[in-house]
Motif scaffolding. Structure first.
Motif, PDB file in Angstrom:
ATOM      1  N   ALA A  13       0.848  -1.080  -0.072  1.00 21.91           N
ATOM      2  CA  ALA A  13      -0.028  -0.159  -0.026  1.00 21.91           C
ATOM      3  C   ALA A  13       0.977   1.411  -0.230  1.00 21.91           C
ATOM      4  O   ALA A  13       1.863   1.538   0.124  1.00 21.91           O
ATOM      5  CB  ALA A  13      -0.937  -0.172   1.199  1.00 21.91           C
ATOM      6  N   HIS A  14       0.222   2.254  -0.524  1.00 22.30           N
ATOM      7  CA  HIS A  14       0.769   3.083  -0.365  1.00 22.30           C
ATOM      8  C   HIS A  14      -0.450   4.991   0.747  1.00 22.30           C
ATOM      9  O   HIS A  14      -1.270   4.617   0.227  1.00 22.30           O
ATOM     10  CB  HIS A  14       1.409   4.132  -1.904  1.00 22.30           C
ATOM     11  CG  HIS A  14       1.800   5.475  -1.736  1.00 22.30           C
ATOM     12  ND1 HIS A  14       3.411   5.574  -1.861  1.00 22.30           N
ATOM     13  CD2 HIS A  14       1.750   6.896  -2.423  1.00 22.30           C
ATOM     14  CE1 HIS A  14       3.777   6.746  -2.243  1.00 22.30           C
ATOM     15  NE2 HIS A  14       2.509   7.743  -2.606  1.00 22.30           N
ATOM     16  N   ASP A  45       5.438   3.885   1.125  1.00 31.50           N
ATOM     17  CA  ASP A  45       5.270   2.449   1.109  1.00 31.50           C
ATOM     18  C   ASP A  45       5.151   1.197   2.163  1.00 31.50           C
ATOM     19  O   ASP A  45       6.015   1.384   2.880  1.00 31.50           O
ATOM     20  CB  ASP A  45       5.378   1.945   0.108  1.00 31.50           C
ATOM     21  CG  ASP A  45       5.472   2.419  -1.156  1.00 31.50           C
ATOM     22  OD1 ASP A  45       4.554   3.330  -1.209  1.00 31.50           O
ATOM     23  OD2 ASP A  45       6.385   2.450  -2.446  1.00 31.50           O
ATOM     24  N   ALA A  46       4.103   0.202   2.219  1.00 27.70           N
ATOM     25  CA  ALA A  46       4.034  -0.585   3.575  1.00 27.70           C
ATOM     26  C   ALA A  46       3.975  -1.985   3.147  1.00 27.70           C
ATOM     27  O   ALA A  46       3.029  -1.924   2.399  1.00 27.70           O
ATOM     28  CB  ALA A  46       3.212  -0.209   4.002  1.00 27.70           C
ATOM     29  N   ILE A  47       4.029  -2.800   3.679  1.00 25.16           N
ATOM     30  CA  ILE A  47       3.176  -3.957   3.289  1.00 25.16           C
ATOM     31  C   ILE A  47       2.356  -4.021   4.507  1.00 25.16           C
ATOM     32  O   ILE A  47       2.176  -4.204   5.705  1.00 25.16           O
ATOM     33  CB  ILE A  47       4.045  -5.468   3.630  1.00 25.16           C
ATOM     34  CG1 ILE A  47       5.827  -5.284   2.838  1.00 25.16           C
ATOM     35  CG2 ILE A  47       3.427  -6.392   3.341  1.00 25.16           C
ATOM     36  CD1 ILE A  47       6.630  -6.296   2.722  1.00 25.16           C
ATOM     37  N   LEU A  68      -4.140   0.660  -2.094  1.00 24.29           N
ATOM     38  CA  LEU A  68      -2.936  -0.144  -2.359  1.00 24.29           C
ATOM     39  C   LEU A  68      -2.390  -0.657  -3.811  1.00 24.29           C
ATOM     40  O   LEU A  68      -3.288   0.447  -4.743  1.00 24.29           O
ATOM     41  CB  LEU A  68      -3.912  -1.977  -2.437  1.00 24.29           C
ATOM     42  CG  LEU A  68      -5.089  -2.089  -1.305  1.00 24.29           C
ATOM     43  CD1 LEU A  68      -5.479  -2.913  -1.319  1.00 24.29           C
ATOM     44  CD2 LEU A  68      -3.527  -2.217   0.242  1.00 24.29           C
ATOM     45  N   GLN A  69      -1.337  -1.180  -4.446  1.00 22.22           N
ATOM     46  CA  GLN A  69      -0.513  -1.033  -4.835  1.00 22.22           C
ATOM     47  C   GLN A  69      -0.259  -2.882  -5.843  1.00 22.22           C
ATOM     48  O   GLN A  69      -0.675  -3.804  -5.180  1.00 22.22           O
ATOM     49  CB  GLN A  69       1.069  -0.275  -4.810  1.00 22.22           C
ATOM     50  CG  GLN A  69       1.069   0.559  -4.746  1.00 22.22           C
ATOM     51  CD  GLN A  69       0.689   1.277  -5.258  1.00 22.22           C
ATOM     52  OE1 GLN A  69       0.399   1.479  -6.466  1.00 22.22           O
ATOM     53  NE2 GLN A  69      -0.025   2.363  -4.944  1.00 22.22           N
TER      54      GLN A  69
END
Length: 300
Positions: A229-230, A266-268, A289-290
């Protein structure tokens, strides 16, 4: 990205547990989610260490340095407790566990530096370069990445310096989470997609939590997955994620986060699959979400 991800980063967030002895491989085989009994010297293993309830206590990248020695790399903040816990179960096995962090220099290689060291091999391939061991990792986008583990005091691998913050972002961009203390015991391995990236072997023998992990896989009970996710503002590891439809019941959690080179963060995140079509936020920070950088396995 605003600049190429190239060079060599010093990794201070990871530590090393050394397992030595004739039974080291068999002991770890009985504790972790991957096959260590058949581990050779050309491959590394991504693995989880789980509680009896199947929740991840730690994640490891492990590899053999010789017939009776295996090194396990994990988050430094989890290492003391994991060393103590694993040591409780050695019993009569011919295996000695120790904190070997001070004995090794750990570097992350990105871009040309990784390619020169590994030849752009498949993920979890292990190569020896003089006294160093080099593990091919999953890439960050199109950028190859590798871990360089060498005895302390060894010469640095060739290449320009890379800021550690850029490396931490590359870990997030790879989509493969390294478990840390704030999110300990929050996930079964599949909630972080470990079965799709070489972190779980469903054909090996028992290990703590094995029944829960297997049941999640084969009985269709898995309802969460990891996503990238950004956000435009910082995200806290361990922060709960909420969907717009329910501001009280969380649908996920931030697992790992880093500043993005092109701006923002950015994250998991581990999320309920059913919530991925909704507007999401973590602590009031909107998440976008990416696409995942790898395929999820539909069948094992």
């Amino acid at each position: 990205m605003t600049a190429p991800l190239q060079g060599i980063a010093t990794l201070t967030h990871l530590g090393v547990i050394r397992a030595q002895g004739a039974d080291a491989a068999n002991f770890l085989h009985g504790q972790l989610t991957q096959d260590f009994a058949l581990l050779d010297t050309q491959h590394a293993r991504l693995a989880a260490y789980c509680s009896a309830k199947g929740r991840m206590l730690a994640s490891f990248i492990g590899f053999k340095t010789g017939p009776e020695e295996i090194l396990l790399l994990c988050s430094q903040d989890l290492l003391p407790a994991m060393l103590k816990r694993l040591s409780m179960f050695v019993l009569r096995a011919k295996c000695k566990l120790s904190d070997a962090t001070a004995d090794f220099a750990l570097y992350g290689l990105a871009g040309d530096s990784a390619t020169q060291a590994t030849g752009n091999a498949a993920p979890w391939t292990l190569r020896s370069v003089d006294a160093a061991h080099v593990v091919q990792l999953y890439p960050a986008g199109e950028t190859p990445r590798a871990l360089w583990v060498a005895p302390a005091g060894s010469p640095l691998p060739a290449g320009p310096a890379l800021d550690s913050a850029a490396w931490l972002w590359s870990e997030v961009a790879s989509g493969i989470a390294t478990l840390s203390l704030p999110v300990q015991e929050q996930f079964v391995p599949q909630m972080l997609n470990y079965e799709s990236v070489g972190g779980v072997n469903f054909k090996k023998g028992c290990y703590p939590g094995q029944e829960v992990v297997a049941r999640s896989q084969f009985r269709g009970t898995l309802k969460r997955r990891a996503y990238i996710a950004h956000a435009e503002q910082p995200l806290t590891v361990g922060a709960e994620v909420f969907a717009a439809s329910d501001a009280e019941q969380p649908v996920g959690m931030v697992v790992q986060s880093a500043a993005a080179p092109a701006g923002g963060f950015d994250a998991i995140v581990s999320l309920q699959i059913a919530s991925t079509d909704e507007a999401l936020n973590a602590g009031g920070v909107a998440l976008a979400l990416q696409p995942l950088p790898y395929e999820l396995l539909a069948d094992i």
